[in-house]
Design a protein around this motif. Structure first.
Motif, mmCIF file in Angstrom:
data_model
loop_
_atom_site.group_PDB
_atom_site.id
_atom_site.type_symbol
_atom_site.label_atom_id
_atom_site.label_comp_id
_atom_site.label_asym_id
_atom_site.label_seq_id
_atom_site.Cartn_x
_atom_site.Cartn_y
_atom_site.Cartn_z
ATOM 1 N N GLN A 146 0.836 -1.194 0.000
ATOM 2 C CA GLN A 146 0.000 0.000 0.000
ATOM 3 C C GLN A 146 0.874 1.247 0.000
ATOM 4 N N LEU A 147 0.500 2.200 -0.798
ATOM 5 C CA LEU A 147 1.202 3.479 -0.877
ATOM 6 C C LEU A 147 0.184 4.610 -0.831
ATOM 7 N N PRO A 148 0.517 5.708 -0.127
ATOM 8 C CA PRO A 148 1.676 5.854 0.768
ATOM 9 C C PRO A 148 1.426 5.138 2.101
ATOM 10 N N GLN A 149 2.486 4.936 2.859
ATOM 11 C CA GLN A 149 2.319 4.301 4.162
ATOM 12 C C GLN A 149 1.662 5.242 5.171
ATOM 13 N N SER A 150 1.910 6.512 5.038
ATOM 14 C CA SER A 150 1.254 7.516 5.883
ATOM 15 C C SER A 150 1.156 8.805 5.091
ATOM 16 N N GLN A 151 0.142 9.590 5.420
ATOM 17 C CA GLN A 151 -0.092 10.831 4.682
ATOM 18 C C GLN A 151 -0.786 11.824 5.592
ATOM 19 N N LEU A 196 -5.231 6.551 -2.705
ATOM 20 C CA LEU A 196 -4.554 5.435 -2.044
ATOM 21 C C LEU A 196 -4.367 4.317 -3.063
ATOM 22 N N CYS A 199 -3.008 0.309 -3.969
ATOM 23 C CA CYS A 199 -2.792 -1.043 -3.439
ATOM 24 C C CYS A 199 -2.393 -1.938 -4.614
ATOM 25 N N THR A 217 -2.529 2.208 5.341
ATOM 26 C CA THR A 217 -2.103 3.591 5.104
ATOM 27 C C THR A 217 -2.739 4.463 6.170
#
Length: 349
Positions: free
Chosen positions: A137-142, A152, A154, A234
């Motif tokens: 999954q990208l990004p891991q954090s936002q 998001l 996947c 994410t």
């Protein structure tokens, strides 16, 4: 009398229901396929009828188990279910878990024709052959702000073909069990075969007009040939807009200045009004002192000799008037002298 007692009893039951506390401490449980799952539930309630329900990934509500503590009577809809209960606990145990056990489980208490549920626990199973990095999954954090848009992503690498692939997105806010926000069946356009014979699928979740309610962790769950693959998640953190914060400060300062100006005007107006009243009161007292009581009028004669006595009469609004005579006398061979005399007359207005 019987009606009164029945009403009191019903009121007590309702109060007990309002005071109850249903706690499901684990919002998400992730187990391997075939493991035994223990979904915990803590109940502090005088109500004896208790239930377990399951919300499937297709949003269907299914009864799992019922329990009556007075009669120690329990019913189950599947032989793999069992309960571990005491005065405060009612844990659901699922043995030999399979894919159909995936879903959100709610424990609750029954009050007449109403059921009060806990926050829920989402049970997620992973296949035994699943590779940990097969779902990315990208990004891991936002970090986002109000009104932003975000996509998001996947991506899945699997040996399964596109016809046997599906995806759903879960949101976990931390306050309750994860909720399903999107589900899609077979989507061949999202998958492409690779030279090695594997399949790569990319699923995107587009989010627009983001608000603080969207904060949480989003999970991509891919069903691949009967197995469910869970992404690493994410994390979406919400930040307040700095311009909005600055605008709020400016507005607060403007309001404070307006309030201060109004207060200053009111204070100045009050002081001026008080001083004006004091001035008018003092002026009125001075005039009153001149128009009340007794007044004395004098007529002064300054002629040298044998000047006729002149008397001055003045009309006065008070209770009395005093007339004064001053006579200049001169004697031959002697020193001159003054004679005084007063006459009082009463006169009404």
């Amino acid at each position: 009398m019987m009606v009164f007692i029945a009403n009191i009893f019903l009121l007590c039951v309702l109060c007990g229901a309002q005071m109850n506390e249903i706690s499901q401490p684990e919002a998400l449980q992730t187990l391997n396929l075939g493991d035994t799952a223990t979904i915990k539930c803590y109940i502090n309630s005088v109500l004896t009828n208790r239930v377990w329900y399951k919300l499937t990934i297709k949003r269907r509500l299914q009864l799992v188990a019922t329990f009556n503590s007075d009669y120690n009577y329990t019913t189950f809809t599947d032989e793999r279910y069992s309960l571990k209960t005491n005065a405060l606990n009612m844990h659901l145990i699922i043995s030999r878990t399979s894919w159909d056990n995936v879903g959100t489980y709610f424990c609750g208490v029954v009050l007449l024709d109403d059921i009060k549920f806990g926050s829920g626990t989402f049970l997620m199973l992973k296949g035994t052959k699943m590779i940990s990095d097969s779902v990315v999954q990208l990004p891991q954090s936002q970090s986002v702000q109000s009104g932003d848009s975000l996509t998001l992503s996947c991506s899945v690498h699997t040996e399964c073909t596109a016809e046997h692939m599906s995806v759903m997105w879960l949101k976990n806010s931390g306050h309750s069990a994860p909720e399903m926000i999107y589900s899609a069946g077979n989507n061949s356009s999202a998958c492409q075969p690779t030279a090695s014979g594997e399949t790569t699928c990319v699923y995107n979740l587009f989010m627009r007009n983001i608000s603080s309610d969207d904060a949480g962790v989003y999970y991509c769950v891919v069903t691949s040939c009967g197995q469910m693959l869970l992404g690493n998640g994410t994390k979406l953190a919400f930040e307040s807009n700095p311009d909005t914060g600055l605008g709020s400060i400016v507005i607060a300062l403007m309001l404070s200045n307006v309030i201060l100006g109004i207060a200053t005007f009111i204070l100045a107006w009050t002081l001026c009004r008080t001083q004006m009243k004091d001035y008018l009161a003092a002026d009125g007292s001075a005039e009153g002192s001149q128009t009340s009581g007794e007044l004395t009028y004098a007529a002064v004669n300054s002629s040298s000799r044998h000047v006729a006595q002149r008397q001055s009469a003045v009309k006065h609004r008070g209770d009395s008037v005093i007339y004064s005579n001053i006579r200049y006398c001169h004697q031959d061979g002697g020193a001159p002298y003054w004679e005084y005399g007063q006459t009082r007359e009463n006169e009404e207005d």
